[in-house]
Write a protein that holds these residues in place. Structure first.
Motif, PDB file in Angstrom:
ATOM      1  N   VAL A 185      18.197  25.455 106.618  1.00 26.96           N
ATOM      2  CA  VAL A 185      18.072  25.332 108.312  1.00 26.96           C
ATOM      3  C   VAL A 185      17.825  27.269 108.491  1.00 26.96           C
ATOM      4  O   VAL A 185      18.569  27.709 108.191  1.00 26.96           O
ATOM      5  N   TYR A 186      16.378  27.589 108.959  1.00 26.42           N
ATOM      6  CA  TYR A 186      16.931  28.588 109.617  1.00 26.42           C
ATOM      7  C   TYR A 186      17.025  28.891 111.408  1.00 26.42           C
ATOM      8  O   TYR A 186      16.806  27.912 112.076  1.00 26.42           O
ATOM      9  N   ASP A 187      17.324  30.121 111.877  1.00 25.06           N
ATOM     10  CA  ASP A 187      17.270  30.515 113.255  1.00 25.06           C
ATOM     11  C   ASP A 187      15.971  31.122 113.468  1.00 25.06           C
ATOM     12  O   ASP A 187      15.544  31.475 112.494  1.00 25.06           O
ATOM     13  N   GLU A 188      16.105  31.805 114.342  1.00 30.61           N
ATOM     14  CA  GLU A 188      14.929  32.263 115.286  1.00 30.61           C
ATOM     15  C   GLU A 188      14.097  33.315 114.229  1.00 30.61           C
ATOM     16  O   GLU A 188      12.557  33.999 114.563  1.00 30.61           O
ATOM     17  N   ASN A 189      15.380  33.952 113.575  1.00 28.07           N
ATOM     18  CA  ASN A 189      15.273  35.615 113.676  1.00 28.07           C
ATOM     19  C   ASN A 189      14.323  35.084 111.933  1.00 28.07           C
ATOM     20  O   ASN A 189      14.058  36.701 110.851  1.00 28.07           O
ATOM     21  N   GLY A 190      14.339  33.879 111.378  1.00 28.44           N
ATOM     22  CA  GLY A 190      13.973  33.433 110.329  1.00 28.44           C
ATOM     23  C   GLY A 190      15.293  33.567 109.419  1.00 28.44           C
ATOM     24  O   GLY A 190      15.050  33.894 107.873  1.00 28.44           O
ATOM     25  N   ASP A 191      16.143  34.265 109.579  1.00 30.17           N
ATOM     26  CA  ASP A 191      17.341  34.100 107.803  1.00 30.17           C
ATOM     27  C   ASP A 191      17.724  32.672 108.230  1.00 30.17           C
ATOM     28  O   ASP A 191      17.982  31.474 109.079  1.00 30.17           O
ATOM     29  N   ILE A 192      18.351  32.383 107.195  1.00 31.67           N
ATOM     30  CA  ILE A 192      18.809  30.733 106.498  1.00 31.67           C
ATOM     31  C   ILE A 192      20.017  30.738 107.128  1.00 31.67           C
ATOM     32  O   ILE A 192      21.157  31.646 106.966  1.00 31.67           O
ATOM     33  N   VAL A 193      20.970  30.007 108.212  1.00 33.95           N
ATOM     34  CA  VAL A 193      22.030  29.761 108.786  1.00 33.95           C
ATOM     35  C   VAL A 193      22.634  28.600 108.104  1.00 33.95           C
ATOM     36  O   VAL A 193      24.072  28.274 108.754  1.00 33.95           O
ATOM     37  N   ALA A 194      22.197  27.424 107.853  1.00 33.78           N
ATOM     38  CA  ALA A 194      22.983  26.403 107.413  1.00 33.78           C
ATOM     39  C   ALA A 194      22.078  25.445 106.135  1.00 33.78           C
ATOM     40  O   ALA A 194      20.816  25.859 106.034  1.00 33.78           O
ATOM     41  N   GLU A 195      23.064  25.031 104.616  1.00 34.18           N
ATOM     42  CA  GLU A 195      21.796  24.521 104.046  1.00 34.18           C
ATOM     43  C   GLU A 195      22.767  23.682 103.254  1.00 34.18           C
ATOM     44  O   GLU A 195      24.900  23.360 103.602  1.00 34.18           O
ATOM     45  N   PHE A 196      21.938  22.541 103.609  1.00 36.91           N
ATOM     46  CA  PHE A 196      23.025  21.003 102.917  1.00 36.91           C
ATOM     47  C   PHE A 196      22.298  20.645 101.538  1.00 36.91           C
ATOM     48  O   PHE A 196      20.747  20.651 101.444  1.00 36.91           O
ATOM     49  N   ASP A 197      22.563  19.266 100.886  1.00 35.16           N
ATOM     50  CA  ASP A 197      22.267  18.522 100.075  1.00 35.16           C
ATOM     51  C   ASP A 197      21.370  17.139 100.696  1.00 35.16           C
ATOM     52  O   ASP A 197      21.560  16.922 101.738  1.00 35.16           O
ATOM     53  N   ILE A 198      20.308  17.468  99.921  1.00 35.57           N
ATOM     54  CA  ILE A 198      19.404  16.236  99.472  1.00 35.57           C
ATOM     55  C   ILE A 198      19.868  15.604  98.894  1.00 35.57           C
ATOM     56  O   ILE A 198      18.927  15.312  97.973  1.00 35.57           O
ATOM     57  N   GLU A 199      20.357  14.008  98.944  1.00 33.48           N
ATOM     58  CA  GLU A 199      20.872  13.288  97.893  1.00 33.48           C
ATOM     59  C   GLU A 199      19.266  12.193  97.253  1.00 33.48           C
ATOM     60  O   GLU A 199      19.500  11.930  96.114  1.00 33.48           O
ATOM     61  N   LYS A 200      18.786  12.369  98.723  1.00 34.08           N
ATOM     62  CA  LYS A 200      17.966  11.165  98.570  1.00 34.08           C
ATOM     63  C   LYS A 200      16.432  11.230  98.082  1.00 34.08           C
ATOM     64  O   LYS A 200      16.155  12.544  99.037  1.00 34.08           O
ATOM     65  N   ARG A 201      15.592  11.014  97.415  1.00 32.34           N
ATOM     66  CA  ARG A 201      13.855  11.342  97.519  1.00 32.34           C
ATOM     67  C   ARG A 201      13.694  10.590  98.001  1.00 32.34           C
ATOM     68  O   ARG A 201      13.158   8.974  96.682  1.00 32.34           O
ATOM     69  N   ASN A 202      12.597   9.861  98.797  1.00 33.65           N
ATOM     70  CA  ASN A 202      12.390   8.396  99.350  1.00 33.65           C
ATOM     71  C   ASN A 202      12.658   7.530  98.587  1.00 33.65           C
ATOM     72  O   ASN A 202      11.830   6.133  98.726  1.00 33.65           O
ATOM     73  N   ALA A 203      14.035   7.109  99.371  1.00 31.64           N
ATOM     74  CA  ALA A 203      14.715   6.070  99.436  1.00 31.64           C
ATOM     75  C   ALA A 203      15.883   6.620 100.598  1.00 31.64           C
ATOM     76  O   ALA A 203      16.386   7.658 101.185  1.00 31.64           O
ATOM     77  N   LEU A 204      16.268   5.363 101.534  1.00 26.93           N
ATOM     78  CA  LEU A 204      16.954   6.022 102.638  1.00 26.93           C
ATOM     79  C   LEU A 204      18.649   5.875 102.072  1.00 26.93           C
ATOM     80  O   LEU A 204      18.851   5.792 100.829  1.00 26.93           O
ATOM     81  N   PRO A 205      19.085   7.601 102.928  1.00 24.10           N
ATOM     82  CA  PRO A 205      20.290   7.823 102.057  1.00 24.10           C
ATOM     83  C   PRO A 205      21.333   7.281 102.368  1.00 24.10           C
ATOM     84  O   PRO A 205      21.265   6.000 103.462  1.00 24.10           O
ATOM     85  N   GLY A 206      22.155   6.990 101.317  1.00 27.62           N
ATOM     86  CA  GLY A 206      23.665   6.613 101.896  1.00 27.62           C
ATOM     87  C   GLY A 206      25.090   7.058 103.114  1.00 27.62           C
ATOM     88  O   GLY A 206      24.020   7.413 103.730  1.00 27.62           O
TER      89      GLY A 206
END
Length: 614
Positions: A185-206
């Motif tokens: 996730v970027y802020d208005e200056n283009g810097d990354i301010v948060a990161e998370f895992d994406i556990e699923k691809r084209n499938a509902l999240p648990g």
């Protein structure tokens, strides 16, 4: 006599039986490994590029199975200390892989990255040249550019570049990647301010999970949109006009763009969506937020800022490493020296009539060993093999592509730089010195230890933002250049920060005004020394009793009848030291030594008063 005749006969037979496959070696030193050899017979061209990058083209021969083959070998040397970085680059506009020439890759890179300049480049990885894949024209292996993992799957092997100035700048092998995709996730200056895992691809999240949805391409090369379930998640975030949406494969997607909606039913081409049951992810995302979804490398490849692919590690520890590559073909290779210098080489081939045979893999090893590489890797070759360098505002192809023209490739390796940002000004110029002020604002790719200024043949460090180069000649043109020194002691000139100027002329020395009185005339002669022709004393203005006259070649004759008794003489002349340093000098009664001295005293007093009130 019989022995001599026998020796002559054997020599004659050797000449007759020698295979006629190219120019025969008669000069140079042969470098051998793996049953092949290489020697350079002449250097065709050398180009010294910015920040220590050197390009040259050698003409030589390889030796294989006792035969000699003429070769043209194009080389780029990139020292570890150079103020550049290597970029793995692809044309991914419009959410697709677009085949592009290396020169057009370079032009596009500069358009997309204002302030950055391409110095040189070569073609990169093997790719889907015939477009047979579902998502056509992809490279066979990863493409990573400055932390953007556009593709992460590896069919053969990868080669990464750390761009850290170390003696170990290359990472090679099969990368490992994160188990899950990563959401940034970027802020208005283009810097990354948060990161998370994406556990699923084209499938509902648990529970407490996040999923990404994107369409893919079918065997007819058509994009197939994906429908989003109506329930099964706490929040949805839709990127409708992504900067990039690259469905390389169901298990290798890259997406970046701004969230435009929290309602989504279907994901079309150039789009992707995030569905989440994670409260922290939902809180971090909103319409207007820029996000990125990608896999990332772990392990050794995590330190690589640029990654492309190779299919053979054919030189190891300076010797040939068995490989199944066939030949002879044009080749593009990357190697590394012990000191961290990276060597990029393009060998021309399939043009025997031009003395460009191409090489087998053991010949490749001999060539890279000749250029002092310890390890070397094979990139895409054949008609793809291309080397370019900067030529003014555009680029020049240095090799002879075997297709007759540049082939359109799917990626390349570019050597790029961005000049350091420095506040630079010439603060003062005198007769024999130049003072420069310089302050580093941003180094970018450069590993700067000390700023330096070079004037003529003299180079001195900038200390506390300033430096004075003295001992210069007056009225002489000098080139003032800004450089920097690395911690290892290498100096590099900073492009674009230079100025050509002249030191000031010497102030003319005025000795006096001589007056010779005759029976019918007065003769005035001005006495001076002006080696730099700074003043106009030879044609100065002389005011006698209120009337103005001009000297001719430093002499003025007036009749006594016209002048009468002399009661006031004023000498007026100008001094042009160069630039804006023009001054008018006015002397009262300079024909008397006492008033000449007085004029000097008055002038110095006026200067002192002016300085006091600055």
């Amino acid at each position: 006599m019989k022995r001599i005749l026998t020796a002559i006969l054997l020599m004659f037979m050797a000449v007759i039986l020698l295979p006629d496959t190219g120019l025969h070696a008669n000069t140079g030193i042969v470098t051998e490994t793996g049953g092949a050899g290489y020697l350079v017979t002449s250097r065709k061209e050398t180009n010294q590029l910015d920040y220590g990058i050197k390009q040259y083209t050698d003409l030589g021969e390889t030796i294989r199975s006792g035969n000699y083959y003429a070769q043209q070998v194009n080389v780029l040397e990139i020292p570890a200390s150079a103020g550049v970085k290597i970029v793995s680059y692809a044309n991914l506009n419009n959410h697709q892989w677009t085949r592009t020439s290396v020169r057009n890759f370079a032009r596009q890179y500069e358009q997309e990255n204002p302030g950055w300049r391409v110095i040189a480049g070569i073609n990169g990885d093997f790719f889907d040249i015939n477009g047979i894949g579902n998502f056509r024209y992809q490279t066979n292996n990863p493409v990573v550019t400055d932390g953007e993992y556009f593709k992460t799957n590896t069919s053969n092997y990868a080669i990464g570049f750390a761009n850290d100035g170390s003696t170990n700048p290359i990472i090679a092998g099969k990368p490992t990647k994160t188990a899950n995709m990563r959401l940034a996730v970027y802020d208005e200056n283009g810097d990354i301010v948060a990161e998370f895992d994406i556990e699923k691809r084209n499938a509902l999240p648990g529970a407490n999970e996040t999923a990404i949805y994107f369409g893919t391409y079918n065997t007819d090369k058509q994009y197939v949109p994906i429908t989003i379930p109506a329930e099964g998640y706490q929040a949805a975030f839709y990127v409708e006009n992504a900067e990039y949406a690259l469905p390389n494969n169901i298990d290798d997607f890259y997406g970046r763009g701004v969230i435009t909606s929290t309602e989504v039913t279907s994901v079309a081409r150039g789009q992707f969506a995030i569905l989440t049951n994670n409260a922290d992810v939902a809180a971090a995302l909103a319409v207007g937020k820029k996000i990125r979804a990608q896999y990332e490398f772990t392990g050794a490849f995590a330190r690589a800022t640029a990654v492309t692919g190779h299919n053979s590690h054919f030189l190891k520890n300076g010797e040939y490493l068995t490989s199944s590559l066939d030949g002879p073909h044009p080749r593009t290779m990357v190697g590394v020296r012990v000191d961290g210098t990276i060597i990029m080489t393009v060998v021309d081939g399939r043009q025997e009539s031009k003395g460009m045979y191409g090489v087998h893999v053991n010949e490749m090893a001999a060539i890279m060993k000749h250029y002092n590489c310890t390890d070397a890797y094979n990139l895409d070759g054949g008609g793809s093999s291309t080397m370019i360098i900067r030529d003014g505002d555009d680029f020049r192809v240095m090799n002879s592509p075997s297709d007759g023209v540049e082939r359109l490739d799917s990626n390349c390796l570019l050597i790029v730089t961005r000049d350091p940002e420095v506040n630079f000004e010439v603060a003062e110029v005198t007769e024999n010195s130049i003072t420069v002020n310089a302050e580093l604002i941003e180094a970018y790719t450069h590993r700067i230890d000390t700023l330096m200024v070079r004037v003529g043949s003299v180079t001195k460090p900038v200390v506390d933002g300033t430096v004075t180069i003295d001992g210069l000649n007056s009225n002489t043109q000098y080139r003032v250049e800004l450089l920097y020194r690395t911690a290892s002691g290498t100096n590099y000139k900073i492009s674009g920060l230079e100025e050509t100027l002249n030191t000031l002329k010497r102030v003319p020395r005025f000795f006096g005004l001589e007056l010779a009185e005759g029976s019918t005339e007065y003769t005035f002669t001005v006495s001076y020394y002006d080696p730099d022709k700074t003043g106009n004393l030879a044609t100065a203005t002389l005011v006698v009793n209120g009337e103005e006259y001009e000297f001719v070649n430093g002499t003025l004759t007036l009749t006594r009848n016209a002048v009468g008794k002399i009661y006031e003489v004023i000498l007026r002349y100008t001094v042009d030291l160069g630039g804006d340093n023009i001054e008018e000098i006015v002397l009262l009664n300079p024909q008397f030594k006492s008033t000449t001295v007085l004029n000097v005293i008055i002038a110095k007093t006026e200067e002192a008063v002016a300085d006091a009130f600055k």
